[in-house]
Design an enzyme around this catalytic site. Structure first.
Site, PDB file in Angstrom:
ATOM      1  N   SER A  18      41.451  13.193 -23.290  1.00 40.83           N
ATOM      2  CA  SER A  18      41.179  13.949 -22.069  1.00 40.83           C
ATOM      3  C   SER A  18      42.448  14.126 -21.251  1.00 40.83           C
ATOM      4  O   SER A  18      43.456  13.473 -21.505  1.00 40.83           O
ATOM      5  CB  SER A  18      40.131  13.224 -21.229  1.00 40.83           C
ATOM      6  N   LYS A  19      42.352  14.996 -20.248  1.00 40.72           N
ATOM      7  CA  LYS A  19      43.566  15.267 -19.468  1.00 40.72           C
ATOM      8  C   LYS A  19      44.008  14.052 -18.671  1.00 40.72           C
ATOM      9  O   LYS A  19      45.150  13.944 -18.264  1.00 40.72           O
ATOM     10  CB  LYS A  19      43.374  16.490 -18.580  1.00 40.72           C
ATOM     11  N   ARG A  20      43.085  13.114 -18.452  1.00 41.46           N
ATOM     12  CA  ARG A  20      43.457  11.907 -17.692  1.00 41.46           C
ATOM     13  C   ARG A  20      44.169  10.873 -18.574  1.00 41.46           C
ATOM     14  O   ARG A  20      44.886  10.025 -18.075  1.00 41.46           O
ATOM     15  CB  ARG A  20      42.224  11.239 -17.099  1.00 41.46           C
ATOM     16  N   ASP A  21      43.916  10.934 -19.887  1.00 39.13           N
ATOM     17  CA  ASP A  21      44.499   9.918 -20.774  1.00 39.13           C
ATOM     18  C   ASP A  21      46.009   9.900 -20.698  1.00 39.13           C
ATOM     19  O   ASP A  21      46.625   8.851 -20.716  1.00 39.13           O
ATOM     20  CB  ASP A  21      44.087  10.172 -22.232  1.00 39.13           C
TER      21      ASP A  21
ATOM     22  N   PHE B  53      49.714  17.928 -21.654  1.00 42.05           N
ATOM     23  CA  PHE B  53      49.881  19.355 -21.412  1.00 42.05           C
ATOM     24  C   PHE B  53      51.257  19.793 -21.905  1.00 42.05           C
ATOM     25  O   PHE B  53      52.212  19.024 -21.808  1.00 42.05           O
ATOM     26  CB  PHE B  53      49.754  19.665 -19.920  1.00 42.05           C
TER      27      PHE B  53
END
Ligand code: GLU
Length: 506
Positions: free
Chosen positions: A262-265, A274
């Protein structure tokens, strides 16, 4: 059926920064297109205006520019299958919605959100389908007259596909093989909403893939559940013969645990998820990017290519040309690919080694400049040559090689304690004079002279060399000491030795 020219598309929705998994999807499409001499198309799926995020489209374009993966057709390029923004294709979709309605393959439904909610309460696991649709407010249960009246009165409606029950729907996936689904588990999905006069993802996606003559749909696993519906839509529209082949790519999994990356990982575990740095316009939150973290685009491409695919042997370093030659959808794995960030660093290290010293210097110059260090590019290139083996990122040169540009301000205490002997000041003073008198200051000659002097004087080599390094570098690190002094030049080297003698007191 004649063999069609390969045409693939990358079809992101501009709802935020492009996730690294999306970049991998695009890369696989690119490799596949290039391998087959086909076309790689960029289509922006922006029909859901409520999820539109400013800057997201520009971010997508900038990402592929940075990576050097170019589109042949689509947004930013043009082409004869446009427009390539779905938001500019409203009229096109409307025509097919009407066709499906006329042929009885779709129907109009007026149920309000409240009515649907009430049904969900009444019937457990409610699904709008063959078993329930006749109990709802739609053009199958209302007279043509009533339908007309409601529309004329401005009632909002949706158009739903009419899925026939009791059918086996087969999705023939290049990676997953035949996936069979019973049509009764599918619901009558909404294809069009009168409220914004726009189709939903499903219809727009199929219509565009057909009109843009897409031959292969290569996309993430999260879209696999939609594939049976897509097959039925192709059939309903009479396009079964030119239906693209599907290939659903494995998920990218967290490095720790089993969930989806996920983008939080990324920022939780200290690596980017990203491609470019992204500042969320709503929350103001900033997410790190591969580019800003010092990754070379070639390394990112190689790293991503192997997340879910392998060439069938253990070769890991593959240039873009090799990837194009070897890539094979049939060799993509079905199970999720674990994101191994350490491997990402390893790839970057490898690609730095492949760069010329001049290329590294040109990337490092701005970093130096930002720190207020001025140095001639030739010298930076020589430093790059001496130091590149030790770094994973160009920016690490700053720390690893700063002594080439700036004299030490202080001296590592531990080393001083261990290496600075009583006679060191005297020995280093002798060394400084020796170096000062050399007319040939090449590394080789310095080494020969210094070692000759140590031997002739009966000094202990280790003692002198360690103190020598400490005085020039400030720490017990760096490449061959004579390579360092040769590059620093006589004056600077001698100055550093004399300064250490003056400053270091035990
Ligand atoms: N717009 C979808 C996405 O954001 C496209 C999925 C597909 O490739 O069909 O990923």
């Amino acid at each position: 059926m004649p063999k069609r020219k390969v045409r693939v598309r990358f079809a992101p929705s501009p709802t935020g920064a492009l996730h690294i998994g999306g970049v991998r999807t695009a890369l696989y499409n690119y490799l596949f297109a290039r391998q087959h001499g086909g076309k790689f198309i960029l289509r922006i799926e922006d029909t859901d205006s409520t999820r539109f995020v400013p800057g997201a489209e520009e971010y997508i374009l900038e990402t592929f520019q940075w990576l050097g993966l170019s589109f042949d057709e689509g947004v930013g390029v043009g082409g004869d299958h446009g427009p390539y923004h779905q938001s500019e294709r409203r009229e096109i979709y409307k025509k097919y919605v009407d066709q499906l309605l006329q042929e009885g393959k779709a129907y109009i439904a007026f149920d309000t959100p409240e009515e649907l909610e009430a049904k969900r309460k009444e019937i457990s696991n409610f699904q709008y389908d063959a078993s329930t649709r006749m109990g709802m407010r739609n053009s199958l249960t209302l007279s043509a007259e009533e339908v007309k009246k409601l529309i004329a009165a401005g009632d909002q409606y949706v158009v739903r596909i009419k899925i026939a029950p009791g059918e086996e729907v087969v999705v023939n996936d290049i990676i997953r093989g035949e996936v069979t689904i019973h049509s009764s588990v599918l619901d009558d999905k909404v294809l069009y909403k009168s409220a914004d006069q726009l189709p939903t993802y499903h219809l727009a996606n199929i219509v565009d893939d057909h009109l843009m003559e897409i031959t292969h749909v290569i996309r993430g696993e999260e879209w696999l559940p939609s594939a049976p519906l897509h097959v039925l839509l192709y059939r309903a529209l009479g396009w079964e013969d030119t239906m693209p082949r599907f290939a659903h790519l494995p998920l990218l999994l967290k490095p720790d645990g089993n969930g989806k990356l996920s983008k939080r990982d990324g920022d939780r575990l200290g690596f980017p998820v990203f491609p470019l740095e992204w500042k969320d316009p709503k929350s103001g939150e900033t997410f790190s990017g591969y580019r800003e973290s010092g990754y070379l685009p070639e390394a990112v491409i190689n790293f991503l290519a192997l997340l879910g695919w392998n060439p069938g042997n253990d070769q890991e370093l593959l240039s873009l040309d090799e990837l194009i030659k070897l890539f094979d959808l049939a060799r993509c794995s079905r199970s999720g690919a674990k994101f191994d960030f350490e491997k990402g660093k390893w790839f970057n290290h490898q690609y730095i080694q492949q760069q010329s010293n001049e290329e590294i210097a040109s990337l490092f110059m701005p970093v130096l400049k930002e720190k207020g260090v001025e140095a001639p590019v030739e010298r930076v290139a020589t430093v790059a040559g001496l130091m590149k083996e030790r770094i994973n990122f160009i920016s690490e040169l700053l720390d690893a090689a700063s002594f080439f540009f700036v004299a030490p301000e202080s001296y590592d205490e531990k080393t001083v304690k261990k290496r600075w002997k009583e006679d060191t000041p005297e020995r280093l003073t002798e060394l400084a004079s020796l170096l000062e008198n050399l007319s040939d200051f090449s590394a080789e000659n310095q080494e020969k002279e210094v070692k000759g002097w140590i031997e002739a004087s009966g000094y202990y080599l280790g003692n002198i060399m360690n103190a020598f390094r400490l005085s020039v570098v400030g720490e017990p690190k760096g490449p061959h000491i004579f390579d360092i002094t040769a590059l620093l030049g006589k004056e600077e080297s001698v100055k550093r030795i004399r300064k250490a003698v003056e400053v270091i007191r035990k």
